[in-house]
Design an enzyme around this catalytic site. Structure first.
Site, PDB file in Angstrom:
ATOM      1  CG  HIS A 217      -0.223   0.393   2.509  1.00 30.18           C
ATOM      2  ND1 HIS A 217      -0.098   1.700   2.919  1.00 30.18           N
ATOM      3  CD2 HIS A 217       0.388  -0.355   3.473  1.00 30.18           C
ATOM      4  CE1 HIS A 217       0.550   1.741   4.083  1.00 30.18           C
ATOM      5  NE2 HIS A 217       0.856   0.513   4.434  1.00 30.18           N
ATOM      6  CB  CYS A 218       1.179   4.328  -1.499  1.00 27.46           C
ATOM      7  SG  CYS A 218      -0.123   4.330  -2.757  1.00 27.46           S
ATOM      8  CB  SER A 219      -1.044   8.088   0.998  1.00 30.97           C
ATOM      9  OG  SER A 219       0.060   8.346   1.842  1.00 30.97           O
ATOM     10  CB  THR A 225      -0.833   0.952  -4.309  1.00 32.06           C
ATOM     11  OG1 THR A 225      -0.300   1.267  -3.015  1.00 32.06           O
ATOM     12  CG2 THR A 225      -1.609  -0.349  -4.237  1.00 32.06           C
TER      13      THR A 225
END
Length: 327
Positions: A217-219, A225
């Site tokens: 994941h990222c933000s 992602t």
């Protein structure tokens, strides 16, 4: 909390919007590769873009197994019930691609079984770090920050929002500049050697004998992602139309969040033109086009990019196929 932190936390914290109800039990979407975003959802209330890559078909007739490769937005706002859901998935690894600034202002991940202090110590670092579980069968956290040191889009947006100057915001984002910024980011995913190595590390982890189930994941679960998922699916032989369809599902999952953010920034006077943010918040086919175009410019084929650009070999591909494919 500073005004800058409050503003950007609102962006990250829009995950408080109602989660879309999954059409199937978490972790068990249908076998139809064209299923909706709701069907693919992991059902996490604190990470509404968390979903399963299972069910996509490859050119040779195999199918990605459910519950093996998961993609998500940030895990910093997970509820206790969300943690129970992740435990039920039998996760072995979580990979966080966020930068130091993102973690500092939005908060570290919540990962079942891992001490918050150790997670924070790892994620509040500009370099890759790993937090190992206390015992066998636990979840390992890998912090692999992917960000441009000379121009971090996240920081630029934070500063523009905090300033509240309509002129500065328009100068940064208006007249197509926000979209151009995003296109540049996706090209950078391919041209930057450090970024390529971080993405390659995710794939190596997924290919390891104990690599799956893994969640990356990222933000927002959209850009870093999205590119990781696109490379993974392409390497496994999933057709390009399906790769794009998976990428664009973010817009369906995040529609309510985006609407909430844009409306809030306008009504509270934080931006005179909150729609300037839409190219940053939404997935766009042109962004993924730019990344694949950059691959074609630098390498004669995706296979060469895999070997020369990412530094991955046939063994990694074999590991991915063994861990993720069925049929």
């Amino acid at each position: 909390m500073t005004e800058q932190q409050t503003l950007i936390t609102e962006v990250e914290g829009a995950n408080k919007a109602p989660v879309i109800t999954p059409a199937h039990a978490p972790g068990a979407p249908s076998d139809n590769p064209g299923e909706t975003a709701a069907a693919r959802s992991l059902g996490l209330h604190g990470a509404v873009n968390a979903r399963d890559l299972g069910g996509y078909r490859t050119a040779d007739g195999k199918v990605l197994r459910h519950g093996r490769a998961l993609r998500s937005d940030g895990l910093n706002r997970l509820t206790d019930a969300d943690l129970d859901t992740l435990v039920a998935h039998g996760l072995r690894h979580v990979v966080d691609l966020r930068s130091l600034d993102e973690v500092r202002e939005a908060g570290p991940d919540r990962v079942p079984g891992l001490p918050v202090a150790e997670i924070a110590a790892a994620e509040l670092s500009a370099t890759p770090l790993t937090v190992e579980p206390a015992g066998p069968g636990g979840i390992t956290l890998h912090h692999l920050p992917v960000f441009a040191a000379d121009f971090d889009i996240y920081v630029a947006l934070r500063d523009a929002l905090a300033d509240r100057s309509a002129e500065k915001q328009h100068a940064l984002l208006g007249d197509g500049r926000a979209a151009a910024m995003m296109v540049g980011l996706y090209r950078w995913f391919v041209t930057d050697a450090v970024a390529r190595e971080r993405f390659a590390t995710v794939l190596r982890l997924l290919a390891a004998p104990d690599g799956a189930p893994l969640l990356f994941h990222c933000s927002a679960g959209k850009d870093r992602t999205g590119w990781t998922a696109a490379v993974l699916l392409t390497a496994l032989g999933v057709d390009r139309d399906t790769v794009y369809a998976d990428y664009l599902l973010t817009n369906e999952r995040s529609a309510a969040i985006i609407e909430t953010i844009v409306d809030s920034f306008g009504t509270r006077g934080l931006m005179q033109e909150p729609a300037l943010l839409l190219p940053v918040f939404r997935a766009d086919r042109g962004y993924l086009d730019a990344a694949f175009e950059e691959v074609a410019l630098g390498w004669t084929s995706f296979e060469e990019f895999w070997q020369d650009g990412l530094g991955l070999d046939d063994g990694v591909l074999e590991g991915l196929r063994a861990n993720l494919l069925a049929g």
